[in-house]
Design a protein around this motif. Structure first.
Motif, mmCIF file in Angstrom:
data_model
loop_
_atom_site.group_PDB
_atom_site.id
_atom_site.type_symbol
_atom_site.label_atom_id
_atom_site.label_comp_id
_atom_site.label_asym_id
_atom_site.label_seq_id
_atom_site.Cartn_x
_atom_site.Cartn_y
_atom_site.Cartn_z
ATOM 1 N N LEU A 137 -30.197 40.427 -24.566
ATOM 2 C CA LEU A 137 -30.466 39.033 -24.235
ATOM 3 C C LEU A 137 -31.171 38.954 -22.887
ATOM 4 N N VAL A 138 -32.315 38.265 -22.850
ATOM 5 C CA VAL A 138 -33.060 38.087 -21.607
ATOM 6 C C VAL A 138 -33.624 36.670 -21.555
ATOM 7 N N CYS A 139 -33.934 36.226 -20.350
ATOM 8 C CA CYS A 139 -34.631 34.964 -20.144
ATOM 9 C C CYS A 139 -35.845 35.265 -19.273
ATOM 10 N N PRO A 140 -37.043 35.262 -19.852
ATOM 11 C CA PRO A 140 -38.232 35.571 -19.055
ATOM 12 C C PRO A 140 -38.420 34.647 -17.850
ATOM 13 N N GLU A 141 -38.039 33.398 -17.977
ATOM 14 C CA GLU A 141 -38.213 32.465 -16.860
ATOM 15 C C GLU A 141 -37.342 32.871 -15.680
ATOM 16 N N VAL A 142 -36.105 33.233 -15.939
ATOM 17 C CA VAL A 142 -35.209 33.697 -14.874
ATOM 18 C C VAL A 142 -35.697 35.040 -14.342
ATOM 19 N N MET A 143 -36.130 35.922 -15.237
ATOM 20 C CA MET A 143 -36.630 37.237 -14.815
ATOM 21 C C MET A 143 -37.850 37.100 -13.908
ATOM 22 N N GLY A 144 -38.615 36.026 -14.104
ATOM 23 C CA GLY A 144 -39.801 35.791 -13.287
ATOM 24 C C GLY A 144 -39.511 35.109 -11.964
ATOM 25 N N GLY A 145 -38.264 34.652 -11.779
ATOM 26 C CA GLY A 145 -37.888 34.031 -10.513
ATOM 27 C C GLY A 145 -37.663 32.535 -10.562
ATOM 28 N N CYS A 146 -37.691 31.943 -11.752
ATOM 29 C CA CYS A 146 -37.394 30.504 -11.858
ATOM 30 C C CYS A 146 -35.905 30.283 -11.600
ATOM 31 N N PRO A 147 -35.568 29.201 -10.916
ATOM 32 C CA PRO A 147 -34.156 28.917 -10.661
ATOM 33 C C PRO A 147 -33.459 28.358 -11.894
ATOM 34 N N THR A 148 -32.140 28.384 -11.858
ATOM 35 C CA THR A 148 -31.344 27.676 -12.862
ATOM 36 C C THR A 148 -30.347 26.808 -12.121
ATOM 37 N N PRO A 149 -30.256 25.546 -12.461
ATOM 38 C CA PRO A 149 -31.150 24.874 -13.416
ATOM 39 C C PRO A 149 -32.543 24.720 -12.833
ATOM 40 N N ARG A 150 -33.489 24.363 -13.705
ATOM 41 C CA ARG A 150 -34.869 24.172 -13.261
ATOM 42 C C ARG A 150 -35.478 22.965 -13.955
ATOM 43 N N GLU A 151 -36.510 22.453 -13.350
ATOM 44 C CA GLU A 151 -37.227 21.343 -13.954
ATOM 45 C C GLU A 151 -37.965 21.822 -15.199
ATOM 46 N N PRO A 152 -38.147 20.934 -16.158
ATOM 47 C CA PRO A 152 -38.970 21.309 -17.314
ATOM 48 C C PRO A 152 -40.377 21.675 -16.855
ATOM 49 N N ALA A 153 -40.971 22.613 -17.563
ATOM 50 C CA ALA A 153 -42.345 23.028 -17.285
ATOM 51 C C ALA A 153 -43.104 23.052 -18.606
ATOM 52 N N GLU A 154 -44.405 22.843 -18.522
ATOM 53 C CA GLU A 154 -45.253 22.877 -19.705
ATOM 54 C C GLU A 154 -46.575 23.546 -19.360
ATOM 55 N N ILE A 155 -47.200 24.095 -20.374
ATOM 56 C CA ILE A 155 -48.530 24.681 -20.213
ATOM 57 C C ILE A 155 -49.548 23.552 -20.290
ATOM 58 N N VAL A 156 -50.431 23.494 -19.299
ATOM 59 C CA VAL A 156 -51.484 22.475 -19.317
ATOM 60 C C VAL A 156 -52.827 23.146 -19.580
ATOM 61 N N PHE A 157 -53.624 22.481 -20.384
ATOM 62 C CA PHE A 157 -54.979 22.935 -20.720
ATOM 63 C C PHE A 157 -55.002 24.191 -21.580
ATOM 64 N N GLY A 158 -53.990 24.370 -22.434
ATOM 65 C CA GLY A 158 -54.045 25.508 -23.339
ATOM 66 C C GLY A 158 -52.696 25.993 -23.803
ATOM 67 N N THR A 159 -52.652 27.279 -24.109
ATOM 68 C CA THR A 159 -51.454 27.932 -24.639
ATOM 69 C C THR A 159 -51.130 29.159 -23.791
ATOM 70 N N GLY A 160 -50.113 29.888 -24.204
ATOM 71 C CA GLY A 160 -49.747 31.105 -23.490
ATOM 72 C C GLY A 160 -50.880 32.112 -23.415
ATOM 73 N N GLU A 161 -51.659 32.232 -24.482
ATOM 74 C CA GLU A 161 -52.833 33.119 -24.468
ATOM 75 C C GLU A 161 -53.781 32.706 -23.350
ATOM 76 N N ASP A 162 -53.998 31.398 -23.227
ATOM 77 C CA ASP A 162 -54.899 30.890 -22.192
ATOM 78 C C ASP A 162 -54.349 31.155 -20.796
ATOM 79 N N VAL A 163 -53.033 31.054 -20.638
ATOM 80 C CA VAL A 163 -52.416 31.362 -19.339
ATOM 81 C C VAL A 163 -52.668 32.830 -18.989
ATOM 82 N N LEU A 164 -52.431 33.718 -19.944
ATOM 83 C CA LEU A 164 -52.630 35.146 -19.694
ATOM 84 C C LEU A 164 -54.086 35.460 -19.340
#
Length: 135
Positions: A16-43
């Motif tokens: 069991l893993v949480c990539p957001e926590v592994m990346g340094g996001c706090p818990t709890p955290r504000e909702p986040a969304e991808i703008v102007f595309g998808t995960g492929e576009d982010v990468l």
């Protein structure tokens, strides 16, 4: 479904893993969304991940995706089950980047990276229904 995954983890058949926590996001955290595309576009540097306050958190999501990839490789994962609609883990649907509650076809940053690297990725709904091919 959570009980099934926890049982597999207890049998050392799942990690069991949480990539957001592994990346340094706090818990709890504000909702986040991808703008102007998808995960492929982010990468590929064409889109960003923004939290509800307007703070860019792209770097945290990308870092978490790469740490999840390291974990999948370390454990020789054959199947990755991710949380649908998430900007990290959405495997078929993500939110549209406007914090409006609308979903669009697409995948999150971690799902995109894992698929790009050849891993089989499914949503928790697919896992619960058993409607997937393990190959």
């Amino acid at each position: 479904m959570l009980e099934k995954i926890q049982k597999l983890a207890g049998e050392n058949k799942a990690v069991l893993v949480c990539p957001e926590v592994m990346g340094g996001c706090p818990t709890p955290r504000e909702p986040a969304e991808i703008v102007f595309g998808t995960g492929e576009d982010v990468l590929d540097g064409r889109a960003k991940v923004i939290d509800r306050s307007g703070r860019e958190v792209t770097e945290l999501f990308v870092e978490g995706a790469y740490k999840a990839l390291e974990t999948a490789r370390k454990h020789n994962a054959t199947l990755i089950v991710l949380k649908e609609n998430s900007p990290s883990c959405g495997s078929g649907m993500i939110y549209d980047g406007h914090f409006s509650g609308n979903k669009i076809p697409g995948e999150g940053v971690t799902a995109a990276l894992l698929r790009r690297e050849g891993f089989k990725v499914i949503s928790e709904q697919e896992f619960a229904s058993g409607a997937f091919d393990i190959r």
